[in-house]
Write a protein that holds these residues in place. Structure first.
Motif, PDB file in Angstrom:
ATOM      1  N   GLY A   1       0.736  -1.203  -0.131  1.00 26.48           N
ATOM      2  CA  GLY A   1      -0.058  -0.271   0.119  1.00 26.48           C
ATOM      3  C   GLY A   1       0.927   1.280  -0.050  1.00 26.48           C
ATOM      4  O   GLY A   1       0.431   2.026  -0.491  1.00 26.48           O
ATOM      5  N   ILE A   2       2.146   1.352   0.792  1.00 25.73           N
ATOM      6  CA  ILE A   2       2.747   2.512   0.747  1.00 25.73           C
ATOM      7  C   ILE A   2       4.093   2.607  -0.266  1.00 25.73           C
ATOM      8  O   ILE A   2       4.558   3.676  -0.370  1.00 25.73           O
ATOM      9  CB  ILE A   2       3.405   2.715   2.459  1.00 25.73           C
ATOM     10  N   GLY A   3       4.662   1.362  -0.494  1.00 23.03           N
ATOM     11  CA  GLY A   3       5.723   1.274  -1.309  1.00 23.03           C
ATOM     12  C   GLY A   3       6.968   0.680  -0.482  1.00 23.03           C
ATOM     13  O   GLY A   3       8.014   0.161  -0.920  1.00 23.03           O
ATOM     14  N   TYR A   4       7.099   1.310   0.647  1.00 20.09           N
ATOM     15  CA  TYR A   4       7.997   0.908   1.635  1.00 20.09           C
ATOM     16  C   TYR A   4       7.479   0.649   2.896  1.00 20.09           C
ATOM     17  O   TYR A   4       6.305   1.125   3.161  1.00 20.09           O
ATOM     18  CB  TYR A   4       9.051   1.593   1.675  1.00 20.09           C
ATOM     19  N   LEU A   5       8.353   0.525   4.182  1.00 23.17           N
ATOM     20  CA  LEU A   5       7.632   0.456   5.593  1.00 23.17           C
ATOM     21  C   LEU A   5       8.054   1.463   6.286  1.00 23.17           C
ATOM     22  O   LEU A   5       9.331   1.294   7.001  1.00 23.17           O
ATOM     23  CB  LEU A   5       8.325  -0.747   6.081  1.00 23.17           C
ATOM     24  N   PRO A   6       7.507   2.561   6.400  1.00 25.41           N
ATOM     25  CA  PRO A   6       7.978   3.916   7.260  1.00 25.41           C
ATOM     26  C   PRO A   6       8.007   3.468   8.471  1.00 25.41           C
ATOM     27  O   PRO A   6       7.250   2.550   8.919  1.00 25.41           O
ATOM     28  CB  PRO A   6       6.997   4.895   6.658  1.00 25.41           C
ATOM     29  N   ALA A   7       8.827   4.162   9.347  1.00 27.43           N
ATOM     30  CA  ALA A   7       8.772   3.987  10.880  1.00 27.43           C
ATOM     31  C   ALA A   7       7.270   4.056  11.610  1.00 27.43           C
ATOM     32  O   ALA A   7       6.921   3.063  12.316  1.00 27.43           O
ATOM     33  CB  ALA A   7       9.781   4.858  11.412  1.00 27.43           C
TER      34      ALA A   7
ATOM     35  N   SER B   1      14.787  -9.608   2.414  1.00 23.22           N
ATOM     36  CA  SER B   1      15.062  -8.954   1.461  1.00 23.22           C
ATOM     37  C   SER B   1      14.041  -7.933   0.636  1.00 23.22           C
ATOM     38  O   SER B   1      14.480  -7.035   0.187  1.00 23.22           O
ATOM     39  CB  SER B   1      15.793  -9.755   0.414  1.00 23.22           C
ATOM     40  N   PHE B   2      12.948  -8.416   0.495  1.00 27.91           N
ATOM     41  CA  PHE B   2      12.006  -7.888  -0.131  1.00 27.91           C
ATOM     42  C   PHE B   2      11.032  -6.604   0.560  1.00 27.91           C
ATOM     43  O   PHE B   2      10.145  -6.541   0.215  1.00 27.91           O
ATOM     44  CB  PHE B   2      11.008  -8.700  -0.956  1.00 27.91           C
ATOM     45  N   LEU B   3      11.401  -6.659   2.017  1.00 26.10           N
ATOM     46  CA  LEU B   3      10.968  -5.468   2.717  1.00 26.10           C
ATOM     47  C   LEU B   3      11.647  -4.536   3.130  1.00 26.10           C
ATOM     48  O   LEU B   3      13.045  -4.633   3.051  1.00 26.10           O
ATOM     49  CB  LEU B   3      10.627  -6.154   3.890  1.00 26.10           C
ATOM     50  N   TYR B   4      11.265  -3.116   2.720  1.00 28.26           N
ATOM     51  CA  TYR B   4      12.124  -2.040   2.897  1.00 28.26           C
ATOM     52  C   TYR B   4      11.857  -1.158   3.820  1.00 28.26           C
ATOM     53  O   TYR B   4      10.501  -0.713   3.999  1.00 28.26           O
ATOM     54  CB  TYR B   4      12.266  -1.421   1.600  1.00 28.26           C
ATOM     55  N   THR B   5      12.848  -0.801   4.641  1.00 25.53           N
ATOM     56  CA  THR B   5      12.366   0.322   5.646  1.00 25.53           C
ATOM     57  C   THR B   5      12.731   1.717   5.435  1.00 25.53           C
ATOM     58  O   THR B   5      12.586   2.459   6.142  1.00 25.53           O
ATOM     59  CB  THR B   5      13.096  -0.098   6.964  1.00 25.53           C
ATOM     60  N   GLU B   6      13.219   1.759   4.273  1.00 22.10           N
ATOM     61  CA  GLU B   6      13.739   2.924   3.371  1.00 22.10           C
ATOM     62  C   GLU B   6      12.991   3.170   2.017  1.00 22.10           C
ATOM     63  O   GLU B   6      12.701   1.989   1.509  1.00 22.10           O
ATOM     64  CB  GLU B   6      15.263   3.025   3.177  1.00 22.10           C
ATOM     65  N   PRO B   7      12.794   4.303   1.735  1.00 20.05           N
ATOM     66  CA  PRO B   7      12.169   4.378   0.320  1.00 20.05           C
ATOM     67  C   PRO B   7      12.823   3.605  -0.916  1.00 20.05           C
ATOM     68  O   PRO B   7      13.982   3.869  -0.845  1.00 20.05           O
ATOM     69  CB  PRO B   7      11.804   5.989  -0.063  1.00 20.05           C
TER      70      PRO B   7
END
Lengths: 597, 184
Positions: A32-38, A63-69
């Motif tokens: 939904g967001i494109g990545y995982l913001p804090a 690997s496919f989860l991103y905490t940065e954009p």
């Protein structure tokens, strides 16, 4: 950010605030967001009443989860040696040049990021990339050029040519499994006629062993689960096909999904399980819709759900869990951890999953191919199944063949087939090396092509990578070592540090700075990884190096400089900054490599 | 004449590169056992003897990591002359405290210390050829020469050094039991 929190909260509610669904919640939130913001992670932790660190720990693991954009288009090149041989490196450079972005970086406007990922299971139709998680196959310069313009124009993926996303089955040789027309429900009916005990007896007679690599006897596993205390048993299908060079499960899921689900149901009939889970690797996400459709068909046909085929007390249904890029989750206990929404850290065994598996419940974990094979046993009987193959390896085996051969694809052979026979069938003209069983498997040299594919001789989970005379066995081993260093889960020190050190040594040799001493150190590291690692990832990580050092030693030795020891870095260059800062260039301001000892 | 006197004495050299001499102090912590050691060992280049260059030796003990060109020369001299080279302590094994600068740019470091620091009137990076140039990073010694053994600890205790040396001289593969094997 409020949007992000809302999207995260919706994902949590869809999964009924169930902490064991954390991985699925993170995947959907990222969708939904494109990545995982804090802020999203915090919200998820609050709603699930989990420590924030636990949520971030999971988000950081896959690997496919991103905490940065990341880029709105996220393009990942499959980096297996086979894809590289097909020219991925050049294509990636070309794409980066056209999009004016460096590998691993997000373009300034946030449109696109380009990077590499571990083998995506498309070795028969590479070079392959994942675009926002979806597989694009058969890349060439023309396709790269077109993709660059689609990205620049901001064309939604749904409007890209469907041809790009075409994944062929490439079935080249059919045996009893792939050659048979399957009527959904027929195997189940046959097994139910025999009764639960009678059915398990047929499985025992078949001698079926697990097709995921370890080769454990299926009937023993099922019996242990059936007899384990606890009424809430679980059947798990391991479709986390991450071993580089393996893609036969992809083909089974695409063309034989009915059989796979029926195999799970057969396991439920034998063990009394009521819940089934299929763990699908993130790279095969494109199959999700198809698999869900097949599940719906089977429910409608009374083959899943309450009172299967009208049998009172036979209730079983299947959910699909999506992985997110972690090779280690193919290990069954890591897979269970992942199913429970945790980091994929392998558990200590015993206890084994058959008594303490998913959420501590008795659990059968079987490979996709193993489960599909049980339908044959139900239809033909165990003795007929055992009539093919070898005494300790009954039935057939699917091989995923790729690399230097004319006809890459999936081949089904009775166990016991020689490697030479397979090489001839797939049109390998000048085979020098065959890597059987993937990166963690066995390296086979020419003088061993008479050996047989079977648990008694060369066991395999299915990968069969062919290398001809143009290829360098050292580079193959180095590619696999990089793979393991990337995929180490980081839990135990021997593997986390050992794979990184091994990578350092292989890179040192590759850069022409190796010495005899390094070979001795590599062999020491191999032993350390093998003996001290927590799980099979670490203990099999040195396999390609061990094998190639024995069978292709000159490929290493020709990289050595004839010195006792050689530093991995240039000592004189290391003084450059100080020379510049002091304006010096006298003899004392230099280090001569000829004085190396 | 005792047996030990009839054997040729083992020649040992020691040095401190980018270290604090703490490992050498720990060496002295062997206390009265030093006399025991002196019966079987003679020292070549070492802060204990003040011999400036190393001759052929059986054992070389290296404290400290490699931070400048002189360290490289000394280390190479030891490697050329010592049959067995031993990395002693955290800095020799991992770079230790001096390696804390590895995440900083050397140019920035020199600027900060010699040019920009408060109180410096006429700053300038020292450029006397007598001074060894700094490497851009501090390296453990095994990244520069081949190393045969490692004694961890910051510093390793006198007991650990004693146990290691008596093993080595006695022909046993050196083995530090658990209480002696420590990294702090």
């Amino acid at each position: 950010m409020q949007d992000a929190e809302r999207i995260a909260a919706q994902a949590v509610e869809r999964h009924r605030r169930e902490p064991s669904q954390l991985l699925q919640i993170l995947v959907e939130t990222q969708d939904g967001i494109g990545y995982l913001p804090a802020a999203a992670l915090t919200r998820i932790a609050d709603l699930l009443e989990l420590p924030r660190a636990r949520v971030e720990g999971v988000a950081g693991f896959y690997s496919f989860l991103y905490t940065e954009p990341v880029g709105r288009y996220r393009i990942l090149f499959s980096d297996n040696i086979i894809d590289r041989m097909l020219g991925t490196r050049g294509l990636m450079e070309s794409l980066c040049r056209r999009l004016e972005v460096s590998p691993g970086q997000v373009s300034p406007g946030g449109e696109v990021s380009v990077d590499v990922t571990s083998c995506t299971g498309m070795g028969d139709q590479g070079p392959a990339v994942l675009v926002n998680g979806l597989a694009v196959t058969r890349l060439d310069e023309a396709r790269v050029e077109r993709i660059a313009s689609l990205v620049r124009a901001g064309t939604p993926l749904a409007e890209w040519p469907a041809e790009y996303f075409r994944v062929d089955d490439n079935i080249r040789r059919r045996g009893s499994l792939l050659g048979d027309d399957f009527v959904p429900g027929a195997a189940l009916q046959a097994a139910m006629v025999r009764g639960r005990t009678g059915w398990l007896e047929e499985v025992r007679l078949s001698g079926l062993r697990g097709r995921g690599g370890a080769g454990f006897t299926t009937a023993v596993k099922w019996m242990a689960c059936r007899d384990a205390p606890g009424a809430d048993k679980v059947v798990v299908c391991n479709a986390d096909e991450g071993e580089p060079g393996t893609f036969k499960d992809r083909v089974l899921l695409a063309s034989q999904a009915e059989r796979v689900f029926e195999g799970m149901t057969l396991a439920a009939w034998a063990t009394g399980a009521r819940q089934g889970l299929l763990y699908l690797r993130g790279e095969y996400r494109y199959l999700l819709k198809h698999l869900r459709a097949v599940l719906a068909l089977r429910r409608a046909a009374g083959l899943l759900g309450p009172r299967i085929l009208g049998e009172a007390g036979f209730d079983f249904d299947i959910d699909i869990h999506l992985g997110a890029g972690a090779y280690v989750c193919g290990e069954e206990t890591a897979l269970l951890e992942s199913l429970e929404g945790k980091r994929g850290t392998p558990r200590i065994r015993p206890p084994f999953p058959v008594t303490h598996g998913y959420l501590g419940r008795p659990t059968v974990v079987n490979n996709v191919e193993t489960l599909a094979k049980t339908t044959l046993i139900a239809l033909q009987g165990g003795a007929a199944f055992a009539a093919t193959g070898t005494p300790q390896s009954t039935g057939t085996k699917l091989l995923s063949i790729s690399g230097d051969c004319a006809y890459p694809g999936v081949y089904e052979y009775p166990f016991g087939v020689t490697i030479a026979h397979v090489l001839e069938d797939c049109g390998a003209h000048d085979p020098q090396v065959v890597q059987v069983g993937g990166a963690s498997g066995v390296t086979i040299a020419g003088h061993e092509f008479h050996r047989r594919i079977a648990f008694e001789d060369v066991p395999t989970a299915g990968a069969f990578m062919v290398f001809d005379g143009r290829r360098d066995p050292f580079e193959m081993a180095r590619n696999f070592v990089h793979f393991f260093a990337h995929e180490s889960c980081g839990f135990c020190t021997p593997c986390r540090v050992g794979t990184a050190l091994l990578k350092g040594y292989m890179d040192k040799l590759a850069s022409g700075k190796g010495a005899k001493m390094d070979l001795a150190d590599i062999e020491w590291l191999d032993r350390l990884l093998k003996n001290a690692s927590h799980c099979g990832l670490g203990s099999s990580a040195p396999n390609p190096v061990i094998d190639t050092l024995i069978k292709f030693r000159p490929a290493y030795e020709r990289r050595l400089v004839s010195l006792d020891f050689k530093p991995a870095f240039d000592l004189d260059a290391a003084l450059e900054t100080a020379r510049r800062m002091t304006g010096r260039d006298d003899p004392g301001a230099h280090l001569d490599w000829r004085e190396e000892v | 004449m005792s047996d030990s006197m009839s054997l040729p004495r083992v020649r040992v050299a020691t040095t401190s590169l980018a270290g604090c001499f703490g490992c050498h102090m720990s060496f002295l912590d062997m206390d009265e056992r030093l006399l025991e050691l002196a019966k079987v060992v003679e020292f070549d280049r070492s802060p204990l003897t003040d011999i400036k260059h190393c001759g052929p030796c059986d054992i070389g003990l290296i404290e400290g990591g490699v931070c400048n060109a002189e360290n490289v020369h000394v280390l190479r001299e030891f490697r050329r002359n010592c049959k067995t080279l031993v990395a002693v302590g955290a800095c020799a094994i991992n770079g230790g405290l001096p390696a804390q600068r590895n995440h900083l740019d050397l140019g920035d470091c020199l600027q900060q210390v010699y040019v920009k620091r408060d109180g410096i009137e006429e700053g300038g990076v020292p450029d006397d050829p007598e001074l060894p140039l700094l490497l851009d990073r501090v390296h453990p010694i095994h990244e520069v020469v081949r190393v045969d053994y490692f004694i961890p600890g910051c510093p390793p205790s006198g007991d650990a050094i004693w146990k290691f040396l008596t093993d080595l001289i006695g022909g046993r593969t050196p083995r530090l039991p658990h209480p002696l094997l420590r990294f702090d």
